[in-house]
Write a protein that holds these residues in place. Structure first.
Motif, PDB file in Angstrom:
ATOM      1  N   VAL A   1      -7.620 -25.522 -27.146  1.00 19.52           N
ATOM      2  CA  VAL A   1      -8.890 -24.806 -27.024  1.00 19.52           C
ATOM      3  C   VAL A   1      -9.087 -24.414 -25.568  1.00 19.52           C
ATOM      4  O   VAL A   1      -9.067 -25.275 -24.683  1.00 19.52           O
ATOM      5  CB  VAL A   1     -10.072 -25.689 -27.478  1.00 19.52           C
ATOM      6  CG1 VAL A   1     -11.403 -25.002 -27.160  1.00 19.52           C
ATOM      7  CG2 VAL A   1      -9.965 -26.005 -28.963  1.00 19.52           C
ATOM      8  N   ASN A   2      -9.235 -23.142 -25.298  1.00 16.05           N
ATOM      9  CA  ASN A   2      -9.668 -22.670 -23.979  1.00 16.05           C
ATOM     10  C   ASN A   2     -11.147 -22.335 -24.087  1.00 16.05           C
ATOM     11  O   ASN A   2     -11.516 -21.348 -24.716  1.00 16.05           O
ATOM     12  CB  ASN A   2      -8.885 -21.444 -23.535  1.00 16.05           C
ATOM     13  CG  ASN A   2      -7.405 -21.707 -23.291  1.00 16.05           C
ATOM     14  OD1 ASN A   2      -6.568 -20.861 -23.617  1.00 16.05           O
ATOM     15  ND2 ASN A   2      -7.055 -22.847 -22.742  1.00 16.05           N
ATOM     16  N   THR A   3     -12.011 -23.165 -23.472  1.00 17.40           N
ATOM     17  CA  THR A   3     -13.446 -22.900 -23.569  1.00 17.40           C
ATOM     18  C   THR A   3     -13.822 -21.594 -22.890  1.00 17.40           C
ATOM     19  O   THR A   3     -14.838 -20.986 -23.234  1.00 17.40           O
ATOM     20  CB  THR A   3     -14.277 -24.038 -22.961  1.00 17.40           C
ATOM     21  OG1 THR A   3     -13.944 -24.201 -21.568  1.00 17.40           O
ATOM     22  CG2 THR A   3     -14.041 -25.348 -23.711  1.00 17.40           C
ATOM     23  N   HIS A   4     -13.013 -21.159 -21.929  1.00 13.96           N
ATOM     24  CA  HIS A   4     -13.127 -19.841 -21.314  1.00 13.96           C
ATOM     25  C   HIS A   4     -11.861 -19.628 -20.501  1.00 13.96           C
ATOM     26  O   HIS A   4     -10.997 -20.518 -20.439  1.00 13.96           O
ATOM     27  CB  HIS A   4     -14.396 -19.706 -20.464  1.00 13.96           C
ATOM     28  CG  HIS A   4     -14.493 -20.662 -19.318  1.00 13.96           C
ATOM     29  ND1 HIS A   4     -14.667 -22.017 -19.475  1.00 13.96           N
ATOM     30  CD2 HIS A   4     -14.452 -20.458 -17.969  1.00 13.96           C
ATOM     31  CE1 HIS A   4     -14.726 -22.601 -18.293  1.00 13.96           C
ATOM     32  NE2 HIS A   4     -14.591 -21.680 -17.362  1.00 13.96           N
ATOM     33  N   LEU A   5     -11.710 -18.460 -19.887  1.00 13.26           N
ATOM     34  CA  LEU A   5     -10.421 -18.097 -19.282  1.00 13.26           C
ATOM     35  C   LEU A   5     -10.428 -18.138 -17.762  1.00 13.26           C
ATOM     36  O   LEU A   5      -9.727 -17.361 -17.118  1.00 13.26           O
ATOM     37  CB  LEU A   5      -9.975 -16.717 -19.778  1.00 13.26           C
ATOM     38  CG  LEU A   5      -9.775 -16.595 -21.291  1.00 13.26           C
ATOM     39  CD1 LEU A   5      -9.154 -15.244 -21.641  1.00 13.26           C
ATOM     40  CD2 LEU A   5      -8.916 -17.731 -21.855  1.00 13.26           C
TER      41      LEU A   5
ATOM     42  N   PHE B   1     -11.043  -9.966 -23.922  1.00 10.49           N
ATOM     43  CA  PHE B   1     -11.307  -8.565 -23.598  1.00 10.49           C
ATOM     44  C   PHE B   1     -11.714  -8.409 -22.140  1.00 10.49           C
ATOM     45  O   PHE B   1     -11.215  -7.526 -21.425  1.00 10.49           O
ATOM     46  CB  PHE B   1     -12.400  -8.008 -24.510  1.00 10.49           C
ATOM     47  CG  PHE B   1     -12.795  -6.604 -24.166  1.00 10.49           C
ATOM     48  CD1 PHE B   1     -11.976  -5.536 -24.491  1.00 10.49           C
ATOM     49  CD2 PHE B   1     -13.975  -6.341 -23.488  1.00 10.49           C
ATOM     50  CE1 PHE B   1     -12.332  -4.233 -24.150  1.00 10.49           C
ATOM     51  CE2 PHE B   1     -14.341  -5.060 -23.151  1.00 10.49           C
ATOM     52  CZ  PHE B   1     -13.518  -4.000 -23.486  1.00 10.49           C
ATOM     53  N   HIS B   2     -12.615  -9.272 -21.681  1.00 12.24           N
ATOM     54  CA  HIS B   2     -13.177  -9.131 -20.338  1.00 12.24           C
ATOM     55  C   HIS B   2     -12.109  -9.289 -19.261  1.00 12.24           C
ATOM     56  O   HIS B   2     -12.064  -8.523 -18.302  1.00 12.24           O
ATOM     57  CB  HIS B   2     -14.276 -10.176 -20.139  1.00 12.24           C
ATOM     58  CG  HIS B   2     -14.994 -10.051 -18.828  1.00 12.24           C
ATOM     59  ND1 HIS B   2     -15.912  -9.064 -18.576  1.00 12.24           N
ATOM     60  CD2 HIS B   2     -14.933 -10.802 -17.700  1.00 12.24           C
ATOM     61  CE1 HIS B   2     -16.392  -9.199 -17.351  1.00 12.24           C
ATOM     62  NE2 HIS B   2     -15.817 -10.244 -16.798  1.00 12.24           N
ATOM     63  N   PHE B   3     -11.264 -10.290 -19.412  1.00  4.68           N
ATOM     64  CA  PHE B   3     -10.267 -10.568 -18.383  1.00  4.68           C
ATOM     65  C   PHE B   3      -8.934  -9.866 -18.632  1.00  4.68           C
ATOM     66  O   PHE B   3      -8.077  -9.832 -17.754  1.00  4.68           O
ATOM     67  CB  PHE B   3     -10.028 -12.072 -18.273  1.00  4.68           C
ATOM     68  CG  PHE B   3     -11.207 -12.830 -17.718  1.00  4.68           C
ATOM     69  CD1 PHE B   3     -11.542 -12.740 -16.387  1.00  4.68           C
ATOM     70  CD2 PHE B   3     -11.979 -13.625 -18.537  1.00  4.68           C
ATOM     71  CE1 PHE B   3     -12.624 -13.432 -15.866  1.00  4.68           C
ATOM     72  CE2 PHE B   3     -13.067 -14.323 -18.037  1.00  4.68           C
ATOM     73  CZ  PHE B   3     -13.398 -14.231 -16.693  1.00  4.68           C
TER      74      PHE B   3
ATOM     75  N   TYR C   1      -4.558 -14.271 -16.046  1.00  2.40           N
ATOM     76  CA  TYR C   1      -4.298 -13.699 -17.370  1.00  2.40           C
ATOM     77  C   TYR C   1      -2.804 -13.471 -17.576  1.00  2.40           C
ATOM     78  O   TYR C   1      -2.260 -13.776 -18.651  1.00  2.40           O
ATOM     79  CB  TYR C   1      -5.058 -12.393 -17.539  1.00  2.40           C
ATOM     80  CG  TYR C   1      -5.123 -11.932 -18.986  1.00  2.40           C
ATOM     81  CD1 TYR C   1      -6.134 -12.371 -19.823  1.00  2.40           C
ATOM     82  CD2 TYR C   1      -4.152 -11.075 -19.506  1.00  2.40           C
ATOM     83  CE1 TYR C   1      -6.192 -11.971 -21.156  1.00  2.40           C
ATOM     84  CE2 TYR C   1      -4.190 -10.675 -20.826  1.00  2.40           C
ATOM     85  CZ  TYR C   1      -5.212 -11.133 -21.653  1.00  2.40           C
ATOM     86  OH  TYR C   1      -5.254 -10.741 -22.977  1.00  2.40           O
ATOM     87  N   GLU C   2      -2.137 -12.994 -16.551  1.00  2.00           N
ATOM     88  CA  GLU C   2      -0.731 -12.643 -16.708  1.00  2.00           C
ATOM     89  C   GLU C   2       0.169 -13.865 -16.838  1.00  2.00           C
ATOM     90  O   GLU C   2       1.171 -13.824 -17.563  1.00  2.00           O
ATOM     91  CB  GLU C   2      -0.277 -11.775 -15.537  1.00  2.00           C
ATOM     92  CG  GLU C   2      -0.889 -10.374 -15.589  1.00  2.00           C
ATOM     93  CD  GLU C   2      -0.417  -9.482 -14.458  1.00  2.00           C
ATOM     94  OE1 GLU C   2       0.363  -9.957 -13.593  1.00  2.00           O
ATOM     95  OE2 GLU C   2      -0.822  -8.296 -14.437  1.00  2.00           O
TER      96      GLU C   2
END
Length: 300
Positions: free
Chosen positions: A119-123, A156-158, A176-177
């Motif tokens: 689980v990634n709670t956010h990026l 989408f955002h990142f 991200y990459e």
């Protein structure tokens, strides 16, 4: 900053193991939570120090940690830290970091192939770094048998299509990459929105503001309740005043609204609140007090 041995407890039928990569002074207290006043820290020094604040240096104390949940025969990781050997020029604490995260998991009896869900709670960088490892010059998923649950709004955002709305920050592009895109390429990602049920005990729900896709993981098993809140809380002073955001919140108003909503439910339903970065025991119990909240460190 020191590494610590795994710590565990049982919530209903779910085993919870805390994997602490390091814990220590991270940033000036009011640089981390700019809207908090010096008087709040000083008035609560007796319990903020030393687990959450160093009064002498006025530094907020934080932990870099992952929560491991064993539920229904499956192993779930909640966030994956910074990772090793990453290019993070905008974050000196994370740049080219070398840690022993996989070793800490192994000492808790968890091998990479044992992990079923990530689980990634956010990026943000310190929540996705061990999604991947470097193999022969390529970033590949660190957990070969896992599904990686990624909030759609953050993806989408990142991601490159949105380019961080007005142009991504360089560290966000690198994150991200090297830590998200390889999971997509491997076909191991599940991009979710609305809500996502992992099993009968674990459910993901949106809590936007810190990032567009920030989420919480709710645990309900037997009479026990917990909510893993990611970066909705960086410091206990934000429990005392939920309107105070961290310096990392992208949408201040949205983050404050999500924080208050999550704390109100936690107080009403006696959920153990488990943030991503709290020092000390790593979790708190909250209760309503007037228009705000008060807290007690958990009995971890």
């Amino acid at each position: 900053m020191k590494s610590e041995s795994p710590q565990g407890m049982l919530l209903g039928d779910v085993e919870v193991i805390r994997i602490v990569e390091w814990q220590g002074a991270f940033a000036p207290a009011r640089a981390l939570v700019p809207e908090s006043g010096a008087d709040v820290w000083k008035a609560n020094e007796e319990w903020l120090a030393p687990d959450h604040w160093e009064p002498e240096s006025d530094q907020a104390v934080m932990a870099l940690q992952t929560w491991v949940l064993r539920s229904g025969g499956r192993t779930v990781l909640v966030d994956t830290g910074v990772g090793n050997g990453r290019e993070r020029p905008g974050s000196p604490q994370f740049h080219h970091r070398q840690g022993d995260f996989l070793g800490l998991l192994a000492r808790a009896g968890i091998q990479p192939e044992d992990v079923d869900i990530v689980v990634n709670t956010h990026l943000h960088a310190d929540h996705v770094g061990w999604n991947t490892i470097g193999v022969e010059g390529e970033w590949v998923p660190a957990f070969p048998n896992a599904q990686y649950l990624i909030p759609a709004a953050d993806d989408f955002h990142f991601g490159s299509d949105n380019a961080y709305a007005k142009g991504r920050q360089e560290d966000d592009r690198l994150v991200y990459e090297d830590s998200v895109a390889p999971v997509h390429r491997a076909g191991q990602s599940v991009v979710w929105e609305g809500a996502h049920r992992i099993d009968a005990r674990l459910t993901l729900e949106p809590a936007p503001g810190h990032t567009p896709g920030s989420c919480v993981l709710r645990l309900a098993s037997g009479t026990d309740r917990a909510v893993f809140v990611g970066d909705l809380l960086h410091s206990p002073v934000q429990v005392l005043d939920p309107s105070c955001n961290s310096c990392f919140c992208l949408d201040a108003r949205g983050a404050a609204a999500s924080r208050r909503r999550i704390l109100e439910r936690a107080a009403a339903e006696r959920e153990l609140v488990v943030p991503a970065h709290f020092g000390g025991s790593g979790a708190v119990e909250v209760r309503r007090e007037g228009e705000g909240f008060a807290l007690t460190p958990s009995r971890w």
